[in-house]
Write a protein that holds these residues in place. Sequence first.
Motif, mmCIF file in Angstrom:
data_model
loop_
_atom_site.group_PDB
_atom_site.id
_atom_site.type_symbol
_atom_site.label_atom_id
_atom_site.label_comp_id
_atom_site.label_asym_id
_atom_site.label_seq_id
_atom_site.Cartn_x
_atom_site.Cartn_y
_atom_site.Cartn_z
ATOM 1 N N GLY A 129 -10.684 -18.581 -89.527
ATOM 2 C CA GLY A 129 -9.420 -17.771 -89.617
ATOM 3 C C GLY A 129 -8.931 -17.122 -88.181
ATOM 4 O O GLY A 129 -9.719 -17.496 -87.250
ATOM 5 N N LYS A 130 -7.809 -16.498 -88.045
ATOM 6 C CA LYS A 130 -7.445 -16.161 -86.924
ATOM 7 C C LYS A 130 -8.120 -14.905 -86.463
ATOM 8 O O LYS A 130 -8.622 -14.161 -87.257
ATOM 9 C CB LYS A 130 -5.744 -15.884 -86.859
ATOM 10 C CG LYS A 130 -5.127 -16.933 -87.348
ATOM 11 C CD LYS A 130 -4.914 -17.849 -86.115
ATOM 12 C CE LYS A 130 -3.832 -18.975 -86.236
ATOM 13 N NZ LYS A 130 -3.543 -19.820 -85.276
ATOM 14 N N VAL A 131 -8.165 -14.691 -85.261
ATOM 15 C CA VAL A 131 -8.643 -13.216 -84.436
ATOM 16 C C VAL A 131 -7.850 -12.627 -83.898
ATOM 17 O O VAL A 131 -7.206 -13.435 -82.691
ATOM 18 C CB VAL A 131 -9.999 -13.510 -83.931
ATOM 19 C CG1 VAL A 131 -10.497 -12.323 -83.350
ATOM 20 C CG2 VAL A 131 -10.958 -14.187 -84.738
ATOM 21 N N ASN A 132 -7.554 -11.317 -83.946
ATOM 22 C CA ASN A 132 -6.439 -10.609 -83.296
ATOM 23 C C ASN A 132 -6.805 -9.443 -82.935
ATOM 24 O O ASN A 132 -7.510 -8.666 -83.795
ATOM 25 C CB ASN A 132 -5.254 -10.392 -83.790
ATOM 26 C CG ASN A 132 -3.981 -9.786 -82.863
ATOM 27 O OD1 ASN A 132 -4.166 -8.566 -82.913
ATOM 28 N ND2 ASN A 132 -3.078 -10.717 -82.259
ATOM 29 N N ALA A 133 -7.283 -8.857 -81.680
ATOM 30 C CA ALA A 133 -7.716 -7.538 -81.147
ATOM 31 C C ALA A 133 -6.865 -7.094 -80.047
ATOM 32 O O ALA A 133 -6.696 -7.844 -79.238
ATOM 33 C CB ALA A 133 -9.113 -7.649 -81.095
ATOM 34 N N LYS A 134 -6.806 -5.768 -79.937
ATOM 35 C CA LYS A 134 -6.045 -5.164 -78.848
ATOM 36 C C LYS A 134 -6.641 -3.972 -78.190
ATOM 37 O O LYS A 134 -6.993 -2.941 -79.184
ATOM 38 C CB LYS A 134 -4.578 -5.066 -79.235
ATOM 39 C CG LYS A 134 -3.618 -4.754 -78.074
ATOM 40 C CD LYS A 134 -2.254 -4.240 -78.857
ATOM 41 C CE LYS A 134 -1.695 -5.672 -79.244
ATOM 42 N NZ LYS A 134 -0.188 -5.362 -79.609
ATOM 43 N N ALA A 135 -6.543 -3.629 -77.029
ATOM 44 C CA ALA A 135 -7.124 -2.574 -76.538
ATOM 45 C C ALA A 135 -6.175 -2.189 -75.295
ATOM 46 O O ALA A 135 -5.420 -3.096 -74.943
ATOM 47 C CB ALA A 135 -8.608 -2.716 -75.812
ATOM 48 N N GLN A 136 -6.160 -0.674 -75.142
ATOM 49 C CA GLN A 136 -5.207 -0.494 -73.868
ATOM 50 C C GLN A 136 -6.271 -0.102 -72.743
ATOM 51 O O GLN A 136 -7.218 0.228 -72.929
ATOM 52 C CB GLN A 136 -4.391 0.864 -74.359
ATOM 53 C CG GLN A 136 -5.299 1.801 -74.529
ATOM 54 C CD GLN A 136 -4.239 3.135 -75.058
ATOM 55 O OE1 GLN A 136 -3.105 2.977 -75.330
ATOM 56 N NE2 GLN A 136 -4.544 4.516 -74.552
ATOM 57 N N TYR A 137 -5.765 -0.267 -71.568
ATOM 58 C CA TYR A 137 -6.577 0.240 -70.429
ATOM 59 C C TYR A 137 -5.830 1.149 -69.576
ATOM 60 O O TYR A 137 -4.405 1.019 -69.340
ATOM 61 C CB TYR A 137 -7.198 -0.866 -69.751
ATOM 62 C CG TYR A 137 -6.003 -1.699 -68.893
ATOM 63 C CD1 TYR A 137 -5.712 -1.759 -67.568
ATOM 64 C CD2 TYR A 137 -5.198 -2.911 -69.540
ATOM 65 C CE1 TYR A 137 -4.839 -2.463 -66.872
ATOM 66 C CE2 TYR A 137 -4.296 -3.671 -68.895
ATOM 67 C CZ TYR A 137 -4.144 -3.209 -67.521
ATOM 68 O OH TYR A 137 -3.141 -4.128 -66.634
ATOM 69 N N THR A 138 -6.396 1.868 -68.881
ATOM 70 C CA THR A 138 -5.986 2.883 -67.938
ATOM 71 C C THR A 138 -6.464 2.514 -66.504
ATOM 72 O O THR A 138 -8.188 2.516 -66.549
ATOM 73 C CB THR A 138 -6.014 4.223 -68.113
ATOM 74 O OG1 THR A 138 -5.586 4.298 -69.456
ATOM 75 C CG2 THR A 138 -5.491 5.237 -67.260
ATOM 76 N N LEU A 139 -6.189 2.465 -65.413
ATOM 77 C CA LEU A 139 -6.502 2.772 -63.975
ATOM 78 C C LEU A 139 -7.502 3.848 -63.951
ATOM 79 O O LEU A 139 -7.063 5.019 -64.011
ATOM 80 C CB LEU A 139 -5.820 2.240 -62.876
ATOM 81 C CG LEU A 139 -5.002 1.037 -63.008
ATOM 82 C CD1 LEU A 139 -3.943 0.899 -61.678
ATOM 83 C CD2 LEU A 139 -5.905 -0.255 -63.163
ATOM 84 N N VAL A 140 -8.704 3.651 -63.391
ATOM 85 C CA VAL A 140 -9.522 4.965 -62.998
ATOM 86 C C VAL A 140 -9.995 4.501 -61.528
ATOM 87 O O VAL A 140 -10.031 3.489 -61.097
ATOM 88 C CB VAL A 140 -10.677 5.074 -63.993
ATOM 89 C CG1 VAL A 140 -10.176 5.609 -65.218
ATOM 90 C CG2 VAL A 140 -11.541 3.847 -64.304
ATOM 91 N N TYR A 141 -10.574 5.618 -60.873
ATOM 92 C CA TYR A 141 -10.852 5.614 -59.503
ATOM 93 C C TYR A 141 -12.411 6.524 -59.457
ATOM 94 O O TYR A 141 -12.339 7.637 -59.358
ATOM 95 C CB TYR A 141 -9.921 6.459 -58.552
ATOM 96 C CG TYR A 141 -8.433 5.735 -58.915
ATOM 97 C CD1 TYR A 141 -8.097 4.585 -58.508
ATOM 98 C CD2 TYR A 141 -7.807 6.381 -59.787
ATOM 99 C CE1 TYR A 141 -6.899 4.149 -58.766
ATOM 100 C CE2 TYR A 141 -6.274 5.678 -60.279
ATOM 101 C CZ TYR A 141 -5.996 4.816 -59.663
ATOM 102 O OH TYR A 141 -4.932 4.279 -60.110
ATOM 103 N N PRO A 142 -13.383 5.496 -59.289
ATOM 104 C CA PRO A 142 -14.675 6.093 -59.352
ATOM 105 C C PRO A 142 -15.011 6.857 -58.058
ATOM 106 O O PRO A 142 -14.531 6.370 -57.040
ATOM 107 C CB PRO A 142 -15.431 4.763 -59.631
ATOM 108 C CG PRO A 142 -14.738 3.765 -59.430
ATOM 109 C CD PRO A 142 -13.090 4.158 -59.625
#
Length: 178
Positions: free
Chosen positions: A165-178
Amino acid sequence: MRNFKLALCALALTATSASALAAGEVTQGTVTFNGELVADTCSIVDESVNRIVTLPKVSTQTLAKAGDAAGSKGFDLNVEKCPSTVTQVAAHFEAIGSSGVDSATGNLTNTDASGAKEVEVRLYNSDEKQLKLGESGNPFPVDADGKATLRYYGGYYATGATTAGKVNAKAQYTLVYP
């Protein structure tokens, strides 16, 4: 007789609890969060803002049991206009609205309700080690022109014998400064 047994059980539990506390058991603590916000940031290049990564079609036999992984594919997040004070940048990946993540594995869950079963999408750092949701990826250097390319991977991860079957996943990302 029944009341006597209940009273005896209550007395035993009280004695057990008191002895555990007397033995130095700690039952409370605190969590302190420290952080920092910065005014100087990089800018995400337009084609990287809403990135779509198409994973390859993989056989369910390849993902036949829990722990099997396959079909990883790299993706780049490009940034520009980094100020000279920023020498490294990374992406911090998060679930969207506290859903879409398996807290036991740290992976993205399949949000296609009629799609494949027993499969998740796992994120990886550029060194191909797992990157759990809620963590920041490996940092990348910013060049003299104020640009950087952040390289991560995503791939299938079986939580059991997968179904087609189909696979769908989503995440958000934010830039970080180590």
